[in-house]
Design a protein around this motif. Structure first.
Motif, PDB file in Angstrom:
ATOM      1  N   CYS A 125       0.852  -1.197   0.000  1.00 17.70           N
ATOM      2  CA  CYS A 125       0.000   0.000   0.000  1.00 17.70           C
ATOM      3  C   CYS A 125       0.880   1.237   0.000  1.00 17.70           C
ATOM      4  O   CYS A 125       2.001   1.209   0.505  1.00 17.70           O
ATOM      5  CB  CYS A 125      -0.923   0.006   1.225  1.00 17.70           C
ATOM      6  SG  CYS A 125      -2.156   1.331   1.126  1.00 17.70           S
ATOM      7  N   LEU A 150      -0.059   3.860   1.608  1.00 12.60           N
ATOM      8  CA  LEU A 150      -0.339   4.561   2.865  1.00 12.60           C
ATOM      9  C   LEU A 150      -0.028   3.669   4.064  1.00 12.60           C
ATOM     10  O   LEU A 150       0.213   2.459   3.906  1.00 12.60           O
ATOM     11  CB  LEU A 150      -1.823   4.975   2.912  1.00 12.60           C
ATOM     12  CG  LEU A 150      -2.290   5.967   1.840  1.00 12.60           C
ATOM     13  CD1 LEU A 150      -3.779   6.233   1.980  1.00 12.60           C
ATOM     14  CD2 LEU A 150      -1.531   7.291   1.928  1.00 12.60           C
ATOM     15  N   THR A 151      -0.087   4.253   5.245  1.00 14.84           N
ATOM     16  CA  THR A 151       0.114   3.483   6.487  1.00 14.84           C
ATOM     17  C   THR A 151      -0.941   3.933   7.494  1.00 14.84           C
ATOM     18  O   THR A 151      -0.621   4.566   8.500  1.00 14.84           O
ATOM     19  CB  THR A 151       1.517   3.733   7.077  1.00 14.84           C
ATOM     20  OG1 THR A 151       1.713   5.156   7.159  1.00 14.84           O
ATOM     21  CG2 THR A 151       2.625   3.111   6.273  1.00 14.84           C
ATOM     22  N   CYS A 152      -2.191   3.615   7.228  1.00 14.23           N
ATOM     23  CA  CYS A 152      -3.278   4.112   8.084  1.00 14.23           C
ATOM     24  C   CYS A 152      -3.151   3.570   9.512  1.00 14.23           C
ATOM     25  O   CYS A 152      -2.762   2.416   9.712  1.00 14.23           O
ATOM     26  CB  CYS A 152      -4.624   3.697   7.519  1.00 14.23           C
ATOM     27  SG  CYS A 152      -4.871   4.255   5.837  1.00 14.23           S
ATOM     28  N   CYS A 166      -4.983   0.137  10.284  1.00  8.83           N
ATOM     29  CA  CYS A 166      -4.884  -0.942   9.295  1.00  8.83           C
ATOM     30  C   CYS A 166      -4.147  -2.162   9.855  1.00  8.83           C
ATOM     31  O   CYS A 166      -2.973  -2.096  10.197  1.00  8.83           O
ATOM     32  CB  CYS A 166      -4.185  -0.440   8.038  1.00  8.83           C
ATOM     33  SG  CYS A 166      -4.073  -1.730   6.784  1.00  8.83           S
ATOM     34  N   ILE A 179      -1.400  -4.211   6.599  1.00 15.76           N
ATOM     35  CA  ILE A 179      -0.002  -3.896   6.292  1.00 15.76           C
ATOM     36  C   ILE A 179       0.911  -4.327   7.429  1.00 15.76           C
ATOM     37  O   ILE A 179       2.114  -4.486   7.246  1.00 15.76           O
ATOM     38  CB  ILE A 179       0.193  -2.390   5.967  1.00 15.76           C
ATOM     39  CG1 ILE A 179      -0.380  -1.520   7.096  1.00 15.76           C
ATOM     40  CG2 ILE A 179      -0.447  -2.037   4.629  1.00 15.76           C
ATOM     41  CD1 ILE A 179       0.028  -0.058   6.979  1.00 15.76           C
ATOM     42  N   GLY A 225      -4.103  -4.353   1.389  1.00 17.95           N
ATOM     43  CA  GLY A 225      -3.324  -3.497   0.507  1.00 17.95           C
ATOM     44  C   GLY A 225      -4.171  -2.564  -0.370  1.00 17.95           C
ATOM     45  O   GLY A 225      -5.356  -2.410  -0.177  1.00 17.95           O
ATOM     46  N   ASN A 268      -8.097   3.340  -1.621  1.00 18.84           N
ATOM     47  CA  ASN A 268      -7.989   4.614  -0.917  1.00 18.84           C
ATOM     48  C   ASN A 268      -8.208   5.787  -1.883  1.00 18.84           C
ATOM     49  O   ASN A 268      -8.203   6.944  -1.473  1.00 18.84           O
ATOM     50  CB  ASN A 268      -6.656   4.736  -0.168  1.00 18.84           C
ATOM     51  CG  ASN A 268      -5.446   4.606  -1.073  1.00 18.84           C
ATOM     52  OD1 ASN A 268      -5.425   5.146  -2.186  1.00 18.84           O
ATOM     53  ND2 ASN A 268      -4.417   3.899  -0.610  1.00 18.84           N
TER      54      ASN A 268
HETATM   55  S1  SF4 Z   1      -6.344   0.772   5.390  1.00 17.28           S
HETATM   56 FE1  SF4 Z   1      -6.171   0.502   3.171  1.00 17.28          FE
HETATM   57  S2  SF4 Z   1      -5.233   2.425   2.464  1.00 17.28           S
HETATM   58 FE2  SF4 Z   1      -4.850   2.292   4.665  1.00 17.28          FE
HETATM   59  S3  SF4 Z   1      -2.828   1.313   4.875  1.00 17.28           S
HETATM   60 FE3  SF4 Z   1      -4.396  -0.296   5.007  1.00 17.28          FE
HETATM   61  S4  SF4 Z   1      -4.588  -1.062   2.938  1.00 17.28           S
HETATM   62 FE4  SF4 Z   1      -3.577   0.931   2.800  1.00 17.28          FE
END
Ligand code: SF4
Ligand code: SF4
Length: 368
Positions: A73, A75-77, A80, A83, A116, A143
């Motif tokens: 991904c 991003l690093t929400c 989440c 990841i 991802g 996203n």
């Molecule tokens: S929630 Fe979605 S956009 Fe955010 S880090 Fe995880 S996979 Fe990526």
């Protein structure tokens, strides 16, 4: 949710057929063994003897395939789990053939392509095209940051939806995804997709800190783009995510969703009304995790999208080797506060614990 009634009818037909004649090979119960296809351990299993058996335990079939072609991904929400849990395989991805074989193997009528970030999957256009050719309803969960760049790889189709993840208005969404500018890019992608004739819905995860008034503001803001539907679900407290403060207990969820009817009246929520009542504490459902099976680079993930006790090589192994009755609130502490859609929307869709008037409710929701 604005979708063709033919889609609802074909899903209803699929459910009726499978309830009547469930595939016998998926109903067997095989003790989880130490065979090579299941190298992971069941970490916790305990069956509560007082618990009633799941009404569909001998009629198991999938409704929505959660297909994760990759876990990488951009991003690093904060919330989440993916990841983090799949950090060691984050550079791996499924081949297009593996993705399609998984869809054919389980036969679920709906495929949710997630990750991802699935827009990073090099063959994402070909994957959607091949699933559409199989007449699947497809949700591409993203996203939103690559829609603008990759839109030309797709063709509008009444059963194909971009499902854009938005957890709040600009400030709070960007905090949740830990990067400024994401909200704007996602909304721009969503706008362009709608302009090009695509179906677009949004997906919102509700955390302890979420202000439902802000979600109302978000839906209000998005209505200018004629968005086709909004999915909304409480967050699950992944053990892979350290920040436990952001997740809710069942009581927190009831409180948070107590006025959700107001949103459902004003906006096209794609969440079924009976599942919303579950989130309000007005009815109970057992978890039907096999309704939304997950497939990824490690195989078929059991028992569910959220917790991982095993990965199986085949879908039949997932269906027959998972000790389904050991999960759910009261059986496994990891399930006690779980009310997420992937465990409980299938229960609503299958009409478990149905009440007088549910059919009317569901019909009005579909027509609306
Ligand atoms: S929630 Fe979605 S956009 Fe955010 S880090 Fe995880 S996979 Fe990526
Ligand atoms: S209750 Fe939630 S965490 Fe437990 S098996 Fe069902 S979906 Fe998974």
């Amino acid at each position: 949710m604005r979708f063709p009634l033919s889609m609802t009818a074909s899903l209803a037909g699929y459910i009726a057929k499978n309830k009547l004649r469930p595939k016998p090979e998926w109903q067997k119960t095989i003790k989880p063994g130490s065979d090579s296809s299941n190298p992971f351990h069941i970490v916790y299993t305990h069956t509560n003897a007082a618990r009633k058996p799941h009404p569909m335990i001998n009629r198991r079939f999938p409704l929505v395939l959660m297909l994760e072609p990759l876990h990488a991904c951009n991003l690093t929400c904060t919330g989440c789990g993916r990841i983090r849990e799949y950090e060691s395989t984050i550079t791996q991805r499924l081949s297009l053939e593996q993705c399609l074989a998984a869809s054919d193997e389980c036969g679920a009528p709906v495929v949710s392509i997630c990750g991802g970030e699935p827009m990073l999957y090099p063959e994402i256009g070909a994957l959607v095209k091949a699933l559409a050719a199989r007449n699947k309803t497809i949700y591409l969960c993203t996203n939103g940051m690559f829609i603008k760049k990759k839109l030309k790889e797709f063709t509008p189709n009444e059963k194909f939806f971009f499902n854009v993840h938005l957890d709040g208005m600009e400030k709070n969404h960007d905090i949740a995804v830990e990067r400024e500018g994401v909200f704007r890019e996602a909304v721009e992608g969503l706008r362009l997709a709608k302009q090009a004739g695509f179906k677009v819905c949004t997906n919102t995860t509700v955390y302890k800190e979420t202000d439902i008034n802000e979600i109302e503001e978000l839906f209000e803001y998005l209505s200018q783009f004629n968005v086709d539907g909004h999915m909304i679900s409480p967050a699950y407290g992944y053990s892979a995510v350290n920040d436990r403060e952001i997740f809710m207990t069942r009581d927190d969820i009831y409180e948070k969703f107590k006025n959700i009817d107001k949103l459902a009246e004003r906006f096209p929520l794609s969440t079924t009304p009976t599942y919303l009542e579950f989130l309000q504490g007005k009815r109970d459902y057992p978890c039907t995790a096999w309704g939304n099976p997950t497939y990824n680079v490690k195989g078929w993930k059991g028992p569910c999208y959220l917790i991982t006790d095993a990965h199986y090589k085949t879908f039949e192994e997932l269906m027959t080797r998972t000790p389904w009755e050991s999960y759910g609130a009261g059986n496994d502490p990891r399930c006690d506060h779980c009310m997420v859609h992937c465990g409980f929307e299938p229960s609503a869709a299958l009409g478990i614990n149905s009440k007088f008037g549910d059919t009317f409710k569901l019909m009005s929701w579909a027509f609306r």
